[in-house]
Design an enzyme around this catalytic site. Structure first.
Site, short mmCIF file in Angstrom:
data_model
loop_
_atom_site.label_atom_id
_atom_site.label_comp_id
_atom_site.label_asym_id
_atom_site.label_seq_id
_atom_site.Cartn_x
_atom_site.Cartn_y
_atom_site.Cartn_z
CG ASP A 190 -1.75 -1.27 1.31
OD1 ASP A 190 -1.64 -2.13 0.42
OD2 ASP A 190 -2.49 -1.42 2.29
CD GLU A 429 0.32 -6.37 9.14
OE1 GLU A 429 0.33 -5.86 10.30
OE2 GLU A 429 -0.37 -5.93 8.20
#
Ligand code: 9WN
Length: 464
Positions: A190, A429
Site C-alpha cells: 500500500d 505481519e
C-alpha cells in the site's frame, strides 16, 4: 478433525526435525484461531474480514493441514466475484460489526450494484494481486486425494479464467498487454515509496484530518508502523472517486492513480501458467493459457524492465515513464514465466545485491530477511509497513522467482532467514529486516501459512 481448534498436518514430511514440527504446529494453531467458518481473517483484530491475496496465500498453507478448509477458503472468495470478473479485495464478514474496519462495507456499497454480491456478502470494489490460480493449483497438488480435489478445480477453473480475462481486458489501461492497478491498495504494498510521487498531489492535511478519527488500524498497531493520515487521505479520495464512477475502468485519464506494477503482473503470469496446469486436469486446453502467460512475461520485459538499471520498475500510466524507485516488487517479477534469460540473471543478481541482500555489517541473528524497499534509499524505514520491513509473502514470491531462475542457494537463504525469524519472533505481519524484530500485528495468517509451505519444501520437490 478439521473442526478442531488445532489442525494436525495431513502431509507426511519425513525429513522434518522436531523443532520444525513444533514450528509447524504453532503455525497451524494461528490458522485455526483465525478461521471463521468459511474463510480465514488475516488477523483477528486489525483485519477482521476476508482479504483477496491473503486468502490465496492462506489456502496454500491450509492445504498442508486441512484440505477441505483450503478449498473452502478459495471457494468463498470466488463466490464473491463480480459479474465483470473482478475478485474484490475485501469480502466483508456479516458477523463482524461494520465499524470494526475502515473503510467498511458502507463506504464501498453505494455505486456498486447489489448483484455483485452473489454470496449475500458486501465487498469492496478494488482488487489485489492475482495469486489465486496458483493457490488453487497448489491446493490440488497437495491434496491427499487428488480425485476428490479435481472437483474443486473444475468449479474454480471458469471463475479464475474470468478473473484473468477481466485483468487483461478492462484493466489493460496502457494497451500493452499488462494489467493496471488504479489504487495503491491494489498493489498489496500500500504505502510503498514507489507510489510517493503519484500520490503527492492527493495527500492533504484536510483529508488526513477527516480520515484520522475513522481509522481503526491505529487502535491495534503503533502509528510508527502504519501509513500516515495523509496517506489515508489519498487512499480514501481515490477509492471514493472510483466508487462514484460505478467502478468503471475507462482509461488512465479517468483515474487519479494508474500504474503497471511488476509484482502484480509477475503474479498474473505465474497464475496464468497455473491455469494451464489446471486446464490439463479439468479437460480444457492448456495451450492458450501457456501462450498468454508467456505474453504477459514478454510484456513485463518490454514495458517494465529498465536495461540500464537491470531492474523492473512500475510504469506510471498518467505521468508516463518508469518510476525509478527500487522496490522488492521489481524482484517479485522474477516469478513470471517467459522472461528473457539475461533479464532474469540481472534481476536475480539484485536480490543478493547491496539494496536487498544480506546486510554486510549488522546481520540480524536470525539471518537474511528480504527488505520490501531499497535499504540504501533515503525513504527506507525498517518498521513502517511497506517502506522497508520484510514480509513473508514477498519472501515466498521472490524465493519462487529465484527457483525459476535456478538460484537455489539464494532461494534457500531467503527461506532459512524467514523460518529462523518466525521461530524467534512469532508469526508477525512483518519484521524489521535489520534486527529480525516482529512488527505490525502478531498471529498474522499468511506468515503462518507460508511458514507451513516453506517447511514442507525440500530441494528435490518437483514443484518448480
Ligand atoms: C488494505 C490484509 C491486507 C493486505 C495488504 C496490506 C494491508 C489493508 C490495510 O492488509 O492492507 O487492503 O487496511 O492496511 O497492505 O497487503 O492484504 O492483510
Amino acid at each position: 478433525m478439521e473442526h478442531a481448534r488445532t489442525l494436525a498436518p495431513v502431509i507426511d514430511v519425513p525429513w522434518r526435525t522436531a523443532r520444525q514440527a513444533a514450528l509447524a504446529d504453532r503455525a497451524a494453531e494461528v490458522l485455526a484461531a483465525n478461521w471463521r467458518g468459511r474463510h480465514t481473517v488475516p488477523a483477528a483484530r486489525l483485519y477482521p474480514h476476508q482479504w483477496s491475496w491473503d486468502s490465496a496465500f492462506i489456502a496454500i498453507g491450509l492445504a498442508h493441514v486441512a484440505q477441505h478448509r483450503a478449498q473452502l477458503e478459495l471457494a468463498t472468495l470466488l463466490g464473491a466475484q463480480w459479474p465483470d470478473g473482478r475478485i474484490p479485495h475485501i469480502v466483508f464478514d456479516p458477523d463482524t460489526p461494520a465499524d470494526a474496519y475502515f473503510p467498511g462495507p458502507r463506504f464501498w456499497g453505494p455505486g456498486a450494484p447489489a448483484a455483485h454480491v452473489r454470496l449475500g456478502r458486501a465487498t469492496s470494489g478494488i482488487v489485489q494481486p492475482p495469486v489465486h490460480a496458483r493457490a488453487a493449483w497448489e491446493v490440488f497438488r497437495l491434496a491427499p486425494d487428488r480425485d476428490a480435489a479435481a472437483g474443486f478445480l473444475r468449479r474454480a477453473y471458469e471463475p479464475l479464467c474470468r478473473w484473468h480475462d477481466y485483468l487483461l481486458t478492462r484493466r489493460d489501461l496502457g494497451g500493452g498487454g499488462l494489467a493496471a492497478i488504479v489504487h495503491p491498495w491494489e498493489s498489496g504494498m500500500d504505502n510503498s515509496p514507489a507510489w510517493d510521487a503519484a500520490l503527492a498531489g492527493l495527500k492533504s492535511d484536510e483529508g488526513g484530518a477527516q480520515a484520522s478519527p475513522m481509522r481503526r488500524d491505529l487502535h491495534h498497531v503503533g502509528a510508527a508502523q502504519r501509513p500516515g493520515d495523509d496517506d489515508y487521505a489519498a487512499y480514501i479520495a481515490l477509492a471514493a472517486a472510483y466508487r462514484d464512477r460505478g467502478y468503471a475502468d475507462g482509461t488512465p485519464a479517468d483515474h487519479g492513480f494508474a500504474v503497471e506494477d511488476p509484482l502484480f503482473n509477475g503474479l498474473l503470469a505465474d497464475s496464468e501458467e497455473a491455469l494451464a496446469q489446471i486446464a490439463a486436469v479439468v479437460g480444457a486446453d492448456p495451450a492458450p493459457h501457456l501462450a498468454r502467460a508467456h505474453r504477459v512475461g514478454a510484456a513485463l520485459a518490454a514495458r517494465l524492465y529498465d536495461p540500464a538499471a537491470g531492474m523492473f520498475f512500475a510504469r506510471d500510466l498518467r505521468a508516463g515513464g518508469l518510476v525509478a524507485s527500487w522496490s522488492a516488487a521489481g524482484l517479485g517479477a522474477l516469478i513470471s514465466p517467459g522472461l528473457p534469460g539475461e533479464v532474469t540473471d540481472r534481476v536475480a543478481a539484485q536480490v543478493v545485491g547491496r539494496r536487498f541482500g544480506p546486510p554486510p555489517a549488522r546481520r540480524p541473528r536470525t539471518g537474511w530477511l528480504l527488505p520490501s524497499a531499497d535499504r540504501t534509499a533515503a525513504e527506507f524505514d525498517p518498521q513502517r509497513y511497506w517502506r522497508g520491513p520484510s514480509w513473508a509473502n514477498l519472501t515466498w514470491v521472490v524465493r519462487r522467482g529465484l527457483l525459476r531462475a535456478g538460484r537455489t542457494g539464494a532461494a534457500d537463504g531467503l527461506a532459512r532467514g524467514l523460518l529462523r525469524t518466525v521461530e524467534h519472533a512469532g508469526f508477525h505481519e512483518y519484521f524489521d529486516p535489520e534486527t529480525g524484530e516482529g512488527a505490525g500485528t502478531p498471529d498474522f495468517s499468511w506468515t503462518a501459512a507460508l511458514t507451513l509451505d516453506l517447511l514442507a519444501w525440500r530441494p528435490s520437490d518437483p514443484r518448480q
